[in-house]
Design an enzyme around this catalytic site. Sequence first.
Site, PDB file in Angstrom:
ATOM      1  N   HIS A 143      -3.137  16.408  -2.094  1.00  0.00           N
ATOM      2  CA  HIS A 143      -2.312  16.122  -0.923  1.00  0.00           C
ATOM      3  C   HIS A 143      -2.712  16.960   0.272  1.00  0.00           C
ATOM      4  O   HIS A 143      -2.493  16.549   1.411  1.00  0.00           O
ATOM      5  CB  HIS A 143      -0.836  16.241  -1.277  1.00  0.00           C
ATOM      6  CG  HIS A 143      -0.398  15.050  -2.058  1.00  0.00           C
ATOM      7  ND1 HIS A 143      -0.436  15.027  -3.428  1.00  0.00           N
ATOM      8  CD2 HIS A 143      -0.022  13.816  -1.659  1.00  0.00           C
ATOM      9  CE1 HIS A 143      -0.072  13.834  -3.838  1.00  0.00           C
ATOM     10  NE2 HIS A 143       0.186  13.077  -2.794  1.00  0.00           N
ATOM     11  N   CYS A 189      -1.725   0.753   0.509  1.00  0.00           N
ATOM     12  CA  CYS A 189      -1.607   1.926   1.379  1.00  0.00           C
ATOM     13  C   CYS A 189      -2.294   3.176   0.853  1.00  0.00           C
ATOM     14  O   CYS A 189      -2.089   4.256   1.370  1.00  0.00           O
ATOM     15  CB  CYS A 189      -0.141   2.225   1.699  1.00  0.00           C
ATOM     16  SG  CYS A 189       0.788   2.811   0.288  1.00  0.00           S
TER      17      CYS A 189
END
Length: 748
Positions: A365, A678
């Site tokens: 992330h 996405c």
Amino acid sequence: MPETRTESESRKLLGRLRDALAEDSAGQARLDHVVNIIASSMQTEVCSIYLFRDEETLELCATEGLAPDAVHQTRMRLGEGLVGRVARKKRIINTANAPAAKGFRYMPETGEERFSSFCGVPIQRLGDVLGVLVVQSKAAREFTTDEVYALEVVAMVLAEMTELGAFVGEGAALSARHQQAVMFRGTVGQEGAVEGKVYLHEPRVVVTNPISDDPESEAKRLTEAVEALRVSVDDMLADATGGNSEQVQILEAYRMFANSKGWMKRMLEDVENGLSAEAAVEKEQSLARTRMSQATDAYLRERLHDLDDLSNRLLRILTGQGADTGAEMPENPVLIARNIGPGELLDYGKKLRGIVLEEGSVGSHAAIVARAWAIPLIINAKGITTEALNGDTILVDGDQGVAHLRPDETVKTAFRDKMAMQARAQQRYASIRDLPAETLDGTVVALHMNAGLMADLPSLEGSGAEGVGLFRTELQFLIRNQMPRRAELSALYSHVMNAAGGRRVAFRTLDIGSDKVLPYMKPQDEPNPAMGWRAIRVGLDKPGVLRMQIQALIRAANGRPLTLMFPFIAQLEEYDAARAEVDKALERERILGHPIPEKLEIGAMLETPSLAFAPDDFFNRVDFLSIGGNDLKQFFFAADRENERVRRRYDTLNVSFLNFLEMIAERCAASNTSLSFCGEDAGRPIEALCFAAIGFSMLSMRPASVGPVKHLLRRSNLHEVKSVIDKARAGGAQSVRPAVMEWLAQQS
Ligand code: PEP
Ligand code: MG
């Protein structure tokens, strides 16, 4: 030469060295002086220093006893001859009969044939070999343990001196390691090219005083510092007890090292022999680093890593340099770190121009945050944290995964040309910003952007995205050090909707767990967090936060349309349960008299293969589906998105994965369920083109990708792309990429 040496002789040698190094002579003269002192103190005929000229080549830089003409002439490759072997293996070679030793290579120009015994010691600093210190003598004998020890200590001091550029005078042939240009080849994390200055996430402690003439006071400093270290480890352990067991285990290992008698004894011996307390710690640290690079056992490597970390802490105590050395952030900072979590990165904010990590992974992330901000990122740049110094110039070539540290002028010029070219490409994308992503066959693909921070919203205008296809709400939770309150969240979501100016924003409810760990939530001790208690699983089991978030979203909408989606839905029942929470919240808000959204879309993220095979009912009930390709791909191929060894092993355009995506698209088409993609792959032009060709009419990506994806889509005929894909599949290709690339090459 006497068979045994007293410790005070070692100390005397260091004392003479210190005086020599303090003299004001030029670099080469100083180096010559050093070899002369060592040879005379140790009563050997030869003492030489070999240093790296480049990564692969060692050069004789000073000698006492070998032919003076050979200085700066004799060179050897890493691994070549005994000197090259010492450097490669990072090990001492001590032999009475050098010509008979494995790997011996005769260098006629040096006249070394007269010398039988050889002892070579690596000159290393923190595990990096800078060169080799050699003594040789005519008498055939091995050097004693004490002599070898003295050489090791001297090599340690030399390493510090080289480090500090102490040998380097004006015009000296020898250049200090940290002044040389170095190139690092890593892995692309985020494309883009930037020029900036190094800013170290964890600055290295600088040791400026390797030699001491007062062993007693140094020993006292060392003992006190180790005591302070022990206390701080005990404190950390007391804080951690009852928490995460992994953390406790690490701290237990720290405590074991901090109390290790052997460690302390070796450092005190070094101090007794004339090293400063700091240099003694570094000498041990160097040894640990060398072992770390050679250890094949993962557990042992981890423990050596602990020792390395502990040594850094001890050095900080001794030098008084905290984690924050007060280094000011330079203009155009490029962050250099071993690794970084998403929370820490968010703390830096958008001011960073580039990031280079020694470890890290593209699927993490932190990498996603860097990409969201379009900050060029290179990962796996081995050695950069030990090589880079605060303020060094660095060029980050995110397209090639290459970083140039302290580049020379030619590299800089070429790099600036590249940056100018990229700026021109950006202008080209800007010219199509307000045009639709309409392909040559008339298909319009909706391009949305991924976001997660307020700071991302201005990109909505600039990128030409139609809306926000994925708003990662957890980023707001990660940047805080306590759980945000409902009113705070509601105000923030309202701002986001305002900034979107009526365009659709798909808010994804909290997706924590895996590598997204909230600092204020008790971490879970799970063997495999990516497949553990994360995302909607946490939301349903402990619904307090989910409820609060849903309420905040409804209030933020204040009657406007609202789109939300749940992460990591693996089966119909989870979607139903999450949706029931929304229904309950709506009912409560209605009773309280708050306006409810005029239109509400509730979607699910398809991130586990199981959901693709869910009953038809699921496809009929869900308002829309969004494929979280990052997670879906890792579970489809059983290849950890954060593990660089396996992450790129399977191509996204592998026919198995593409067939799977196509099947999902077909199920959605049959049930009239709107579908988007996405994950990060949606932002890669070739992948995006293939997704569009197999039936995806909506893609959500980082803002910087909208231009390049739109540019390619507008130049392509999807029917043609589809037939290229079909032909490749029918022909048994493993991936359709080569065929599509070939087709693209024919187009231009
Ligand atoms: C994904 O998994 O593709 C996704 C979009 O979610 P995240 O990357 O935040 O896990
Ligand atoms: Mg995901």
